[in-house]
Design an enzyme around this catalytic site. Structure first.
Site, PDB file in Angstrom:
ATOM      1  N   CYS A  52      67.612  67.020  56.108  1.00  0.00           N
ATOM      2  CA  CYS A  52      67.738  67.151  57.564  1.00  0.00           C
ATOM      3  C   CYS A  52      69.208  67.147  57.972  1.00  0.00           C
ATOM      4  O   CYS A  52      69.641  67.967  58.795  1.00  0.00           O
ATOM      5  CB  CYS A  52      67.002  66.022  58.270  1.00  0.00           C
ATOM      6  SG  CYS A  52      65.228  65.986  57.914  1.00  0.00           S
ATOM      7  N   ARG A  53      69.964  66.244  57.413  1.00  0.00           N
ATOM      8  CA  ARG A  53      71.398  66.163  57.719  1.00  0.00           C
ATOM      9  C   ARG A  53      72.082  67.466  57.326  1.00  0.00           C
ATOM     10  O   ARG A  53      72.843  68.049  58.107  1.00  0.00           O
ATOM     11  CB  ARG A  53      72.012  64.966  56.990  1.00  0.00           C
ATOM     12  CG  ARG A  53      73.469  64.745  57.297  1.00  0.00           C
ATOM     13  CD  ARG A  53      74.007  63.436  56.720  1.00  0.00           C
ATOM     14  NE  ARG A  53      73.582  63.165  55.362  1.00  0.00           N
ATOM     15  CZ  ARG A  53      72.787  62.141  54.992  1.00  0.00           C
ATOM     16  NH1 ARG A  53      72.330  61.284  55.874  1.00  0.00           N
ATOM     17  NH2 ARG A  53      72.461  61.983  53.731  1.00  0.00           N
TER      18      ARG A  53
END
Length: 150
Positions: A52-53
């Site tokens: 996600c990051r």
């Protein structure tokens, strides 16, 4: 029964479901109010998780290009405003993160389930879905589907 796991994203060419959600600061964001702009929605499972990051930071790293084309970008998941605010601050994300409590909007966009299914959409200025894909497509692939600035 397993549609949440096996089904694909909404088809391109269809009308994007309207929604209103708060961002991490409590500001209401409505898709209808964004008509006339390209909108990128990134449904993602969790703040500060590795993939996600990486996915959201790739869009951050293209921010000058995105801003110059007046594209609205939003990350969407059910985590708290506080979690989103920390994540946004830690990663210096220039775009809001929307709080989808109960995954109501994720369900509309076929991204809901036991956990949010990583799904990216590009919605054109006319409100139609121009791009929809599961997983972590590259920022270049995502942004290639936006309509040019008039």
């Amino acid at each position: 029964m397993l549609d949440w796991l096996l089904g694909g994203p909404l088809p391109t060419g269809g009308r994007a479901p309207d929604f209103t959600l708060p961002d991490e600061a409590g500001n209401e964001v409505s898709l209808a109010a964004l008509r006339g702009r390209n909108v990128v929605l990134v449904f993602y499972p969790g703040d500060e998780t590795t993939i996600c990051r990486r996915q959201l930071c790739e869009l951050r790293d293209r921010w000058d290009w995105i801003r110059d084309r007046n594209i609205a970008v939003f990350g969407v998941n059910p985590q708290s405003p506080e979690s989103h605010a920390r994540f946004r601050s830690n990663q210096k994300l220039p775009f809001p993160l929307l709080v989808d409590e109960g995954q109501k909007v994720a369900a509309l966009y076929k991204a809901g389930g036991i956990v949010v299914r990583r799904t990216v959409y590009v919605i054109g200025p006319d409100g139609t879905i121009r791009y929809g894909k599961r997983g972590k497509p590259s920022s270049g692939e995502i942004l290639a589907s936006v309509q040019p600035k008039p």
